[in-house]
Write a protein that holds these residues in place. Sequence first.
Motif, PDB file in Angstrom:
ATOM      1  N   PHE B  47       0.831  -1.197   0.000  1.00 16.83           N
ATOM      2  CA  PHE B  47       0.000   0.000   0.000  1.00 16.83           C
ATOM      3  C   PHE B  47       0.869   1.252   0.000  1.00 16.83           C
ATOM      4  CE2 PHE B  47      -2.910   3.186   1.597  1.00 16.83           C
ATOM      5  CZ  PHE B  47      -4.049   2.892   0.866  1.00 16.83           C
ATOM      6  N   ALA B  48       1.903   1.240   0.872  1.00 16.74           N
ATOM      7  CA  ALA B  48       2.788   2.399   0.934  1.00 16.74           C
ATOM      8  C   ALA B  48       3.518   2.588  -0.395  1.00 16.74           C
ATOM      9  CB  ALA B  48       3.784   2.228   2.077  1.00 16.74           C
ATOM     10  N   GLY B  49       3.917   1.464  -1.007  1.00 14.40           N
ATOM     11  CA  GLY B  49       4.633   1.536  -2.282  1.00 14.40           C
ATOM     12  C   GLY B  49       3.768   2.083  -3.396  1.00 14.40           C
ATOM     13  N   ALA B  50       2.453   1.875  -3.298  1.00 13.42           N
ATOM     14  CA  ALA B  50       1.562   2.304  -4.368  1.00 13.42           C
ATOM     15  C   ALA B  50       1.026   3.715  -4.147  1.00 13.42           C
ATOM     16  CB  ALA B  50       0.399   1.323  -4.494  1.00 13.42           C
ATOM     17  N   PHE B  51       0.803   4.107  -2.886  1.00 10.95           N
ATOM     18  CA  PHE B  51       0.145   5.386  -2.635  1.00 10.95           C
ATOM     19  C   PHE B  51       0.912   6.271  -1.653  1.00 10.95           C
ATOM     20  CE2 PHE B  51      -3.395   2.456  -3.664  1.00 10.95           C
ATOM     21  CZ  PHE B  51      -3.814   3.082  -4.827  1.00 10.95           C
ATOM     22  N   GLY B  52       2.054   5.775  -1.134  1.00  9.79           N
ATOM     23  CA  GLY B  52       2.721   6.469  -0.032  1.00  9.79           C
ATOM     24  C   GLY B  52       3.274   7.829  -0.388  1.00  9.79           C
ATOM     25  N   THR B  53       3.784   7.995  -1.596  1.00 12.43           N
ATOM     26  CA  THR B  53       4.398   9.269  -1.969  1.00 12.43           C
ATOM     27  C   THR B  53       3.794   9.759  -3.273  1.00 12.43           C
ATOM     28  OG1 THR B  53       6.104   8.099  -3.186  1.00 12.43           O
ATOM     29  CG2 THR B  53       6.608   8.654  -0.891  1.00 12.43           C
ATOM     30  N   GLY B  54       4.106  10.997  -3.615  1.00 15.88           N
ATOM     31  CA  GLY B  54       3.560  11.585  -4.830  1.00 15.88           C
ATOM     32  C   GLY B  54       3.983  10.822  -6.075  1.00 15.88           C
ATOM     33  N   ASP B  55       5.283  10.487  -6.150  1.00 13.30           N
ATOM     34  CA  ASP B  55       5.721   9.801  -7.372  1.00 13.30           C
ATOM     35  C   ASP B  55       5.172   8.377  -7.416  1.00 13.30           C
ATOM     36  OD1 ASP B  55       7.405   9.036  -5.310  1.00 13.30           O
ATOM     37  OD2 ASP B  55       9.063   8.587  -6.671  1.00 13.30           O
ATOM     38  N   ALA B  56       4.937   7.784  -6.225  1.00 15.21           N
ATOM     39  CA  ALA B  56       4.343   6.437  -6.210  1.00 15.21           C
ATOM     40  C   ALA B  56       2.945   6.482  -6.824  1.00 15.21           C
ATOM     41  CB  ALA B  56       4.274   5.902  -4.786  1.00 15.21           C
ATOM     42  N   ILE B  57       2.168   7.505  -6.448  1.00 10.54           N
ATOM     43  CA  ILE B  57       0.825   7.639  -7.018  1.00 10.54           C
ATOM     44  C   ILE B  57       0.919   7.842  -8.524  1.00 10.54           C
ATOM     45  CG2 ILE B  57      -1.265   9.069  -7.026  1.00 10.54           C
ATOM     46  CD1 ILE B  57      -0.763   9.617  -4.073  1.00 10.54           C
ATOM     47  N   GLY B  58       1.895   8.637  -8.941  1.00 11.85           N
ATOM     48  CA  GLY B  58       2.109   8.865 -10.374  1.00 11.85           C
ATOM     49  C   GLY B  58       2.371   7.562 -11.106  1.00 11.85           C
ATOM     50  N   TYR B  59       3.272   6.743 -10.548  1.00 10.86           N
ATOM     51  CA  TYR B  59       3.573   5.454 -11.173  1.00 10.86           C
ATOM     52  C   TYR B  59       2.336   4.556 -11.200  1.00 10.86           C
ATOM     53  CZ  TYR B  59       8.605   5.698 -11.924  1.00 10.86           C
ATOM     54  OH  TYR B  59       9.838   5.995 -12.414  1.00 10.86           O
ATOM     55  N   THR B  60       1.603   4.535 -10.087  1.00 11.96           N
ATOM     56  CA  THR B  60       0.388   3.707 -10.012  1.00 11.96           C
ATOM     57  C   THR B  60      -0.575   4.078 -11.135  1.00 11.96           C
ATOM     58  OG1 THR B  60       0.573   3.380  -7.638  1.00 11.96           O
ATOM     59  CG2 THR B  60      -1.619   3.175  -8.572  1.00 11.96           C
ATOM     60  N   LEU B  61      -0.789   5.400 -11.317  1.00 15.64           N
ATOM     61  CA  LEU B  61      -1.733   5.832 -12.361  1.00 15.64           C
ATOM     62  C   LEU B  61      -1.161   5.589 -13.754  1.00 15.64           C
ATOM     63  CD1 LEU B  61      -3.177   9.100 -10.803  1.00 15.64           C
ATOM     64  CD2 LEU B  61      -4.191   6.821 -10.865  1.00 15.64           C
ATOM     65  N   TYR B  62       0.169   5.661 -13.856  1.00 16.51           N
ATOM     66  CA  TYR B  62       0.818   5.383 -15.146  1.00 16.51           C
ATOM     67  C   TYR B  62       0.578   3.934 -15.562  1.00 16.51           C
ATOM     68  CZ  TYR B  62       4.822   3.775 -17.912  1.00 16.51           C
ATOM     69  OH  TYR B  62       5.628   3.154 -18.822  1.00 16.51           O
ATOM     70  N   TYR B  63       0.759   2.990 -14.616  1.00 16.08           N
ATOM     71  CA  TYR B  63       0.443   1.594 -14.932  1.00 16.08           C
ATOM     72  C   TYR B  63      -1.049   1.438 -15.192  1.00 16.08           C
ATOM     73  CZ  TYR B  63       5.095   0.154 -13.348  1.00 16.08           C
ATOM     74  OH  TYR B  63       6.441  -0.004 -13.227  1.00 16.08           O
ATOM     75  N   ALA B  64      -1.860   2.139 -14.378  1.00 13.32           N
ATOM     76  CA  ALA B  64      -3.310   2.023 -14.531  1.00 13.32           C
ATOM     77  C   ALA B  64      -3.739   2.438 -15.934  1.00 13.32           C
ATOM     78  CB  ALA B  64      -4.026   2.866 -13.480  1.00 13.32           C
ATOM     79  N   THR B  65      -3.036   3.420 -16.527  1.00 15.99           N
ATOM     80  CA  THR B  65      -3.376   3.880 -17.878  1.00 15.99           C
ATOM     81  C   THR B  65      -3.355   2.712 -18.862  1.00 15.99           C
ATOM     82  OG1 THR B  65      -2.345   5.977 -17.333  1.00 15.99           O
ATOM     83  CG2 THR B  65      -2.796   5.561 -19.642  1.00 15.99           C
ATOM     84  N   ASN B  66      -2.267   1.906 -18.794  1.00 13.50           N
ATOM     85  CA  ASN B  66      -2.187   0.726 -19.664  1.00 13.50           C
ATOM     86  C   ASN B  66      -3.380  -0.185 -19.459  1.00 13.50           C
ATOM     87  OD1 ASN B  66       0.233   1.443 -20.759  1.00 13.50           O
ATOM     88  ND2 ASN B  66       1.471   0.160 -19.393  1.00 13.50           N
ATOM     89  N   PHE B  67      -3.721  -0.383 -18.176  1.00 13.05           N
ATOM     90  CA  PHE B  67      -4.756  -1.374 -17.871  1.00 13.05           C
ATOM     91  C   PHE B  67      -6.139  -0.854 -18.218  1.00 13.05           C
ATOM     92  CE2 PHE B  67      -1.586  -2.618 -14.334  1.00 13.05           C
ATOM     93  CZ  PHE B  67      -0.794  -3.245 -15.274  1.00 13.05           C
ATOM     94  N   ILE B  68      -6.342   0.473 -18.175  1.00 12.60           N
ATOM     95  CA  ILE B  68      -7.632   1.016 -18.630  1.00 12.60           C
ATOM     96  C   ILE B  68      -7.808   0.700 -20.114  1.00 12.60           C
ATOM     97  CG2 ILE B  68      -8.994   3.096 -19.043  1.00 12.60           C
ATOM     98  CD1 ILE B  68      -7.686   4.343 -16.594  1.00 12.60           C
TER      99      ILE B  68
END
Lengths: 324, 375
Positions: B47-68
């Motif tokens: 959870f911390a790795g995915a949402f803990g910091t600003g850049d982590a959230i950025g990466y999470t949404l970046y991967y999410a873009t592919n999956f959308i």
Amino acid sequence: METYTIIVLLLAATIRVATPLLLAALAGLFSERAGVIDLGLEGKMLGAAFAAAAVSAVTGSVWLGLGAAIATGVALALVIGFACITHRGNQVVAGMAVTIVVSGLAPSLALAWFGLGGQTPQLTNAAQRFTALPWPGAEAARAMPFPGLMYAELLAGHNGVVYLAAALVPLSAWVLYRTRFGLRLRAVGENPHAVESAGIPVNGLRYRALLISGVLCGVAGAYLSTAANAGFVRDMTVGKGYLALAALIFGKWRPVPTLWACLLFAFTDAAAARMQGVALPLAGVVPVQFILALPYILTVLLLAGFVGRATPPKALGVPYTTEK
Amino acid sequence: MSAPAKLPRWADLVLLPAVSLAAALLLSAGLVAVMGESPVTALRLLFAGAFGTGDAIGYTLYYATNFIFTGLAVAVAYHAGLFNIGAEGQAYIGGLGVGLVCLAGGSWPAWVVLPLAVAAGAGFGAAWAFIPAWLQARRGSHVVITTIMFNFIAAALMTYLLVNVLIKPGQQSPESREFGANAVLPAVHGLLAKLGFEVAASPLNLAFGIALAAGGLVWVLLWRTRWGYRLRVAGANPAAAVYAGINPGRITIGAMLLSGALAGGLGLNELAGSQHRILLDFPGGAGFVGIAVALMGRNHPVGICAAAVLFGALYQGGSQLSFDLPRINRDLVVVIQGLVILFCGAMENVWRGPLAALLARLRVESRESRGESQK
């Protein structure tokens, strides 16, 4: 090297590549003839390959490894059976799911147990692997090019699994076409209602077909990690399960034509390795990637009815609801 | 055994995927314990790795873009009664289209090259989906098998092109040269900086917005147009569709074209958005994650976006996890992904019966407690 030697070695490589392909294709043949789409071939084979290498590495016995591989193949087949036969889930999805789970699970367990970054330890001991069976005079015959080399490379010089796979082709044909079980199995894939009308449980038969598929995938996986290679590495099936499915379709869901399809696909694979940068008469240099993609292209053409026609079992992919 | 039990709509849309996800996570937690790490620690790190910091959230949404993109691709085909396993290959070829435009148009103005790149990604992806679609519609070959085959053919084709044609001269690894500065989708942190917001740098780029817009477009097309209605009728009941004057073959081809075009969006996010060159195997299995995302998101754009963020978090958090826990690697995320597909897609009938019984009992009990008589 002279052409004759090249051809003999190429054919020997073809046999080695074809073995796991053939085992997996026969596995798919049994489950698909019973009406269950088998997209889990890749996953079952990969799981079995890991189990074989892991158990063989720990116990030092390739036979225990084979047993673990078969148990793994059967367990995964039962998962598919539970989802698709008992609960009438989507067979394509179940097969994909099992394959994806295993492709993540095998390297995960390998890392946790052996700490080698998703591999099993190298199998260095002869008792940990299937090695070539000693055939009388094979080494002496090698010196005499014809027919000695052919004897040494094509007939002799393989491990037991290769001969087992070859023997399974006529055996499968006999079971399918000459036994009561085989008749019922084929009937269940074509018209399950008729089978149930005759008082035979449809789902029981489909479970048995999946069990056979699990056993054969187990042997195929054990071949990959303990015979063709010395240990398990990540994604070591590299799509062989899907290639086997293509071979099965190319063989029109029949054992002997499936054997030829496996040999053809294995030959393209073996040839691709040797054709790198070789100019052919008329065609020139054929890209390796084209040769590797050829089995898939051929299968699509066949499915489209441009080269022959492949008709799947009628009830393939349709879950069966038992009548009351 | 009887037909699958009926569930109320909310339970079908929310409860069933939630139960499936919980089962998948629980099994994975057991696996983590087997591997000798604490599941609680793992979940916290994830959870911390995915949402803990600003850049982590950025990466999470970046991967999410592919999956959308890939989730939408699977879902559109699903509504037409087709199972598109070929999103991986369509994304790969779609990326080729994006890459070719970006390589050619590096010196053109951004407002010319970027829309062209979007169009090329969609066009190439759609073209790769067209062949299996046409074969199913006109020659009766099953789209499941042909799209699997086309994944392998796409991989072979791309390897050939990268090794022999597109490779940057004088370089060992099969990669193209870098795109020009104009042929790059702007990063979100750069865009926000222009507006005066300071956010951490990440590969999150404009493709995320395009993915959300694609989700809206899919919703309008499927649920607010005549074509979408026809598509869903053909998917739900092909025989009835024929009687209603719908041509199932044309629906098959149309749905697969849209599906492939959506998958092509992955190439946009990966290549024009982040890598800025064409390289080997950039879809990296996201086409298959799309299956999990579509199943989990109930084939609806809103659900798909939510499920995509979930899987984006798993991918981003999973790589963090493998840094901190030596006995766990990123493959664990693939296990979770597979289990979600298994539970949501193939085994939901396992829960459906007991859930329906439970809900029915709860309803009776609440009615009795209110003193109402049962009808």
